[in-house]
Motif scaffolding. Structure first.
Motif, mmCIF file in Angstrom:
data_model
loop_
_atom_site.group_PDB
_atom_site.id
_atom_site.type_symbol
_atom_site.label_atom_id
_atom_site.label_comp_id
_atom_site.label_asym_id
_atom_site.label_seq_id
_atom_site.Cartn_x
_atom_site.Cartn_y
_atom_site.Cartn_z
ATOM 1 N N ARG A 37 0.680 -1.227 -0.117
ATOM 2 C CA ARG A 37 -0.096 0.046 -0.113
ATOM 3 C C ARG A 37 1.019 1.270 0.050
ATOM 4 N NH1 ARG A 37 -4.149 -1.888 4.603
ATOM 5 N NH2 ARG A 37 -4.826 -3.858 4.141
ATOM 6 N N GLY A 38 2.153 1.160 0.031
ATOM 7 C CA GLY A 38 2.948 2.360 0.321
ATOM 8 C C GLY A 38 3.018 2.749 1.845
ATOM 9 N N LEU A 39 3.975 3.783 1.841
ATOM 10 C CA LEU A 39 3.747 4.414 3.300
ATOM 11 C C LEU A 39 2.757 4.890 3.765
ATOM 12 C CD1 LEU A 39 7.485 5.877 3.739
ATOM 13 C CD2 LEU A 39 6.399 4.099 5.078
ATOM 14 N N ALA A 40 1.941 5.519 3.146
ATOM 15 C CA ALA A 40 0.553 6.305 3.408
ATOM 16 C C ALA A 40 -0.537 5.074 3.839
ATOM 17 C CB ALA A 40 0.051 6.949 2.147
ATOM 18 N N GLY A 41 -0.542 3.956 3.375
ATOM 19 C CA GLY A 41 -1.187 2.812 3.804
ATOM 20 C C GLY A 41 -0.957 2.315 4.873
ATOM 21 N N PHE A 42 0.127 2.299 5.483
ATOM 22 C CA PHE A 42 0.629 1.562 6.748
ATOM 23 C C PHE A 42 0.232 2.219 7.985
ATOM 24 C CE2 PHE A 42 4.178 1.642 9.753
ATOM 25 C CZ PHE A 42 3.655 0.603 10.504
ATOM 26 N N THR A 43 -0.445 1.649 9.031
ATOM 27 C CA THR A 43 -0.770 2.153 10.294
ATOM 28 C C THR A 43 -0.295 1.073 11.295
ATOM 29 O OG1 THR A 43 -2.739 1.121 10.439
ATOM 30 C CG2 THR A 43 -2.749 3.523 9.400
ATOM 31 N N LEU A 44 0.053 1.276 12.347
ATOM 32 C CA LEU A 44 0.240 0.515 13.498
ATOM 33 C C LEU A 44 -0.963 -0.382 13.868
ATOM 34 C CD1 LEU A 44 2.504 2.081 16.163
ATOM 35 C CD2 LEU A 44 2.944 0.019 15.106
ATOM 36 N N ALA A 45 -2.161 0.124 13.724
ATOM 37 C CA ALA A 45 -3.300 -0.646 14.274
ATOM 38 C C ALA A 45 -3.571 -1.728 12.998
ATOM 39 C CB ALA A 45 -4.499 0.541 14.156
ATOM 40 N N GLU A 46 -3.016 -1.358 11.668
ATOM 41 C CA GLU A 46 -3.467 -2.560 10.697
ATOM 42 C C GLU A 46 -2.078 -3.430 11.144
ATOM 43 O OE1 GLU A 46 -5.260 -4.697 7.801
ATOM 44 O OE2 GLU A 46 -5.827 -2.651 8.562
ATOM 45 N N ALA A 47 -0.922 -3.154 11.200
ATOM 46 C CA ALA A 47 -0.085 -4.182 11.471
ATOM 47 C C ALA A 47 -0.307 -5.096 12.581
ATOM 48 C CB ALA A 47 1.294 -3.459 11.827
ATOM 49 N N ALA A 48 -0.891 -4.338 13.870
ATOM 50 C CA ALA A 48 -1.429 -5.146 14.905
ATOM 51 C C ALA A 48 -2.514 -6.028 14.710
ATOM 52 C CB ALA A 48 -1.979 -4.281 15.987
ATOM 53 N N LYS A 49 -3.347 -5.802 13.761
ATOM 54 C CA LYS A 49 -4.447 -6.635 13.230
ATOM 55 C C LYS A 49 -3.996 -7.887 12.459
ATOM 56 C CE LYS A 49 -8.841 -6.439 10.706
ATOM 57 N NZ LYS A 49 -9.594 -5.545 9.753
ATOM 58 N N ARG A 50 -2.915 -7.612 11.637
ATOM 59 C CA ARG A 50 -2.574 -8.686 10.950
ATOM 60 C C ARG A 50 -1.492 -9.838 11.685
ATOM 61 N NH1 ARG A 50 -0.328 -7.752 4.754
ATOM 62 N NH2 ARG A 50 -2.099 -6.638 4.157
ATOM 63 N N VAL A 51 -1.134 -9.206 12.829
ATOM 64 C CA VAL A 51 -0.245 -10.170 13.713
ATOM 65 C C VAL A 51 -1.318 -10.808 14.525
ATOM 66 C CG1 VAL A 51 1.379 -10.370 15.427
ATOM 67 C CG2 VAL A 51 1.814 -8.748 13.629
ATOM 68 N N GLY A 52 -2.372 -10.237 14.904
ATOM 69 C CA GLY A 52 -3.292 -10.932 15.697
ATOM 70 C C GLY A 52 -3.155 -10.353 17.015
ATOM 71 N N VAL A 53 -2.800 -9.222 17.336
ATOM 72 C CA VAL A 53 -2.703 -8.678 18.692
ATOM 73 C C VAL A 53 -3.633 -7.419 19.034
ATOM 74 C CG1 VAL A 53 -0.497 -9.558 19.089
ATOM 75 C CG2 VAL A 53 -0.576 -7.316 18.328
ATOM 76 N N THR A 54 -3.596 -6.899 19.931
ATOM 77 C CA THR A 54 -4.584 -5.716 20.232
ATOM 78 C C THR A 54 -3.847 -4.295 19.754
ATOM 79 O OG1 THR A 54 -3.645 -5.054 22.440
ATOM 80 C CG2 THR A 54 -5.496 -6.812 22.324
ATOM 81 N N GLY A 55 -4.531 -3.315 19.579
ATOM 82 C CA GLY A 55 -3.781 -2.282 19.038
ATOM 83 C C GLY A 55 -2.823 -1.540 19.996
ATOM 84 N N ALA A 56 -2.926 -1.819 21.115
ATOM 85 C CA ALA A 56 -2.271 -1.449 22.255
ATOM 86 C C ALA A 56 -0.823 -2.130 22.101
ATOM 87 C CB ALA A 56 -2.755 -1.317 23.694
#
Length: 220
Positions: A37-56
């Motif tokens: 998605r490029g840098l603009a499409g990257f968020t920590l929340a989405e990375a956490a979702k992919r890994v399967g952990v909470t947003g915190a």
């Protein structure tokens, strides 16, 4: 059944943290997201979702999104510099041939690691004393030394080696960005050919200027 599978995935994410693997998993997820998605499409929340952990959970390892990008950039430059050094191979059999290989390695890295490449040259900028900035400077210094070697090979003064290195890097980055944007998708080898022709022209122009040969084009 689907709910059980989902719980299992989230549990695997939590276990990865307890076993010290959450940081690596988040970096891998961020790398994939930036690639897609490029840098603009990257968020920590989405990375956490992919890994399967909470947003915190990511904040146990990273202060913010930029810290993740900086970690990827540092890792990227380490691999990038190693690949370019391997391609340069001491300037064998001659500096021009080695510069051409170096250009091919530059594009090959951008093509194979778009997530890392975009993190390395993204919109956040590099803090002057950061590890990734020092690695970027090391990469440029190596290119400057390669430019010195190319000029010396043709018995040309090396006073403009830094300028030649900057021109080669700018050209390489521009071709890589066009390649990643899909502008060479119909003929992938065109990116390599474009870069090689451009580097050859820059080196020849620098040699002519260093030797005092009158340029064909008028000065701007």
């Amino acid at each position: 059944m689907a709910e059980a599978q989902g719980c299992g995935w989230r549990g695997a994410g939590r276990r990865s943290y307890h076993h010290g693997r959450l940081r690596e998993a988040l970096l891998a997820a961020a790398r994939a997201l930036i690639s897609e998605r490029g840098l603009a499409g990257f968020t920590l929340a989405e990375a956490a979702k992919r890994v399967g952990v909470t947003g915190a959970a990511p904040y146990r390892h990273f202060a913010d999104r930029d810290a993740v990008v900086a970690a990827l950039a540092q890792d990227g430059f380490a691999h990038f510099n190693a690949e370019l050094a391997r391609a340069w191979d001491g300037g064998k059999p001659d500096p021009v041939a080695a510069l051409r290989r170096r250009g091919e390695a530059y594009l090959a890295f951008a093509r194979s690691e778009p997530g890392l490449y975009r993190a390395m040259f993204g919109e956040t900028g590099l803090p002057p004393r950061s590890a990734e900035n020092l690695q970027a400077l090391a990469a440029f210094d190596e290119l400057a030394r390669a430019s010195v070697a190319a000029l010396r090979f043709f018995h040309a003064p090396e006073r403009d080696a830094q300028r030649l290195a900057a021109q080669i890097w700018a050209l390489s980055h521009g071709v890589a960005e066009l390649m990643l944007a899909g502008h060479f998708s119909d003929r992938p080898e065109a990116a390599r050919e474009t870069l090689r022709a451009g580097v050859d022209a820059l080196v020849e122009g620098a040699i002519r200027a260093a030797l005092g040969v009158k340029p064909v084009l008028p000065a701007s």
